[in-house]
Design a protein around this motif. Structure first.
Motif, PDB file in Angstrom:
ATOM      1  N   ARG A  35       0.802  -1.227   0.000  1.00  0.00           N
ATOM      2  CA  ARG A  35       0.000   0.000   0.000  1.00  0.00           C
ATOM      3  C   ARG A  35       0.834   1.277   0.000  1.00  0.00           C
ATOM      4  O   ARG A  35       0.525   2.227  -0.692  1.00  0.00           O
ATOM      5  N   THR A  36       1.877   1.352   0.807  1.00  0.00           N
ATOM      6  CA  THR A  36       2.681   2.576   0.886  1.00  0.00           C
ATOM      7  C   THR A  36       4.163   2.247   0.789  1.00  0.00           C
ATOM      8  O   THR A  36       4.591   1.136   1.130  1.00  0.00           O
ATOM      9  N   GLY A  37       4.930   3.224   0.339  1.00  0.00           N
ATOM     10  CA  GLY A  37       6.369   3.053   0.264  1.00  0.00           C
ATOM     11  C   GLY A  37       7.038   3.483   1.561  1.00  0.00           C
ATOM     12  O   GLY A  37       6.412   3.496   2.625  1.00  0.00           O
ATOM     13  N   THR A  38       8.294   3.815   1.445  1.00  0.00           N
ATOM     14  CA  THR A  38       9.042   4.265   2.611  1.00  0.00           C
ATOM     15  C   THR A  38       9.896   5.454   2.187  1.00  0.00           C
ATOM     16  O   THR A  38       9.893   5.836   1.015  1.00  0.00           O
ATOM     17  N   ASN A  42       9.141   4.910  -3.522  1.00  0.00           N
ATOM     18  CA  ASN A  42       7.698   4.752  -3.635  1.00  0.00           C
ATOM     19  C   ASN A  42       7.351   3.277  -3.479  1.00  0.00           C
ATOM     20  O   ASN A  42       8.238   2.398  -3.398  1.00  0.00           O
ATOM     21  N   VAL A  43       6.077   2.967  -3.442  1.00  0.00           N
ATOM     22  CA  VAL A  43       5.660   1.608  -3.114  1.00  0.00           C
ATOM     23  C   VAL A  43       6.105   0.595  -4.170  1.00  0.00           C
ATOM     24  O   VAL A  43       6.465  -0.547  -3.844  1.00  0.00           O
ATOM     25  N   LYS A  78       2.614  -5.799   8.878  1.00  0.00           N
ATOM     26  CA  LYS A  78       2.642  -6.357   7.537  1.00  0.00           C
ATOM     27  C   LYS A  78       2.798  -7.882   7.593  1.00  0.00           C
ATOM     28  O   LYS A  78       2.221  -8.617   6.786  1.00  0.00           O
TER      29      LYS A  78
END
Length: 224
Positions: A35-38, A42-43, A78
């Motif tokens: 769902r999201t990157g860090t 990006n993801v 996760k």
């Protein structure tokens, strides 16, 4: 690359909706899950990085909690989500094997058994107990052994089969080495089980040996 600069129809969710899940790469499927990157990634970049870091999507899925959570962008939340998703996929496959549905697809059976046995570190002997219409009554692991072998006792298999009022069985066991080729010991114990079960009019329909990415069927080789 910023995620906003990616064309909308190339985004994993939109791509899945437009073309179906089979059109997505492993990294794109993982990106939907993450769902999201860090920070700095990006993801999609994170998903690609993780697959390369683990070596494969399968290695990521089979990683221990410590191995999984030690990687960038991952954590306990996760890990819990992933384990829940994997268990749902196993239960989805198991649904078509439950009592009341005929066992009609060898490929589905192979897929289900691989999901149950493939990644076990110890050898396990698994039995599907079937009624006279080849519908599953019960499934269970009867024996577990070392990394090399499991001791299989025909009298225990006969006893459990009679308890479940089974008319036929499908057997399966894994080779932790990853090599699915049946050994002479595998063939001998299968013959002993066929002989023992025939005394109480119970048939063995097949014996599957589960390796790493390969499944060998005794029935397909004409051994049962």
């Amino acid at each position: 690359m910023a995620i906003k600069s990616i064309p909308s129809d190339s985004m994993p969710r939109e791509k899945l909706l437009n073309y179906g899940p089979q059109a997505l790469t492993d990294a794109e499927l993982l990106a939907i899950f993450l769902r999201t990157g860090t920070k700095g990634m990006n993801v999609l970049e994170l998903a690609d990085f993780l697959i390369k870091d683990f070596g494969s999507l399968r290695n990521l899925f089979s990683a221990s909690q410590n191995e999984f959570c030690s990687h960038r962008g991952l954590g306990n939340a996760k890990y819990v989500q992933l384990q829940a998703a994997l268990e749902m996929s196993h239960r989805y496959l198991a649904e078509t094997l439950k009592r009341g549905e005929a066992l009609t697809s060898p490929e589905h059976t192979k897929l289900y058994l691989s999901g149950i046995l493939r990644d076990r570190q110890r050898e396990a002997f698994y039995v599907l107990f079937l009624d006279n219409q080849n519908r599953v009554i019960k499934d269970e692991i009867l024996f577990e052994g070392t990394i090399d072998a499991a001791s299989v006792y025909p009298r225990v298999v006969v006893k459990r089969s009679l308890e479940h009022n089974a008319a036929a069985l499908i057997l399966a066991h894994n080779h932790p080495s990853g090599v699915a080729e049946p050994s002479q010991a595998d063939r001998r114990i299968t013959r002993r089980l066929i002989d023992a079960l025939s005394l109480v009019d119970i048939r063995i329909l097949d014996h599957f040996v589960i390796g790493d990415g390969e499944v060998v069927s005794f029935a397909e080789r004409g051994w049962v």
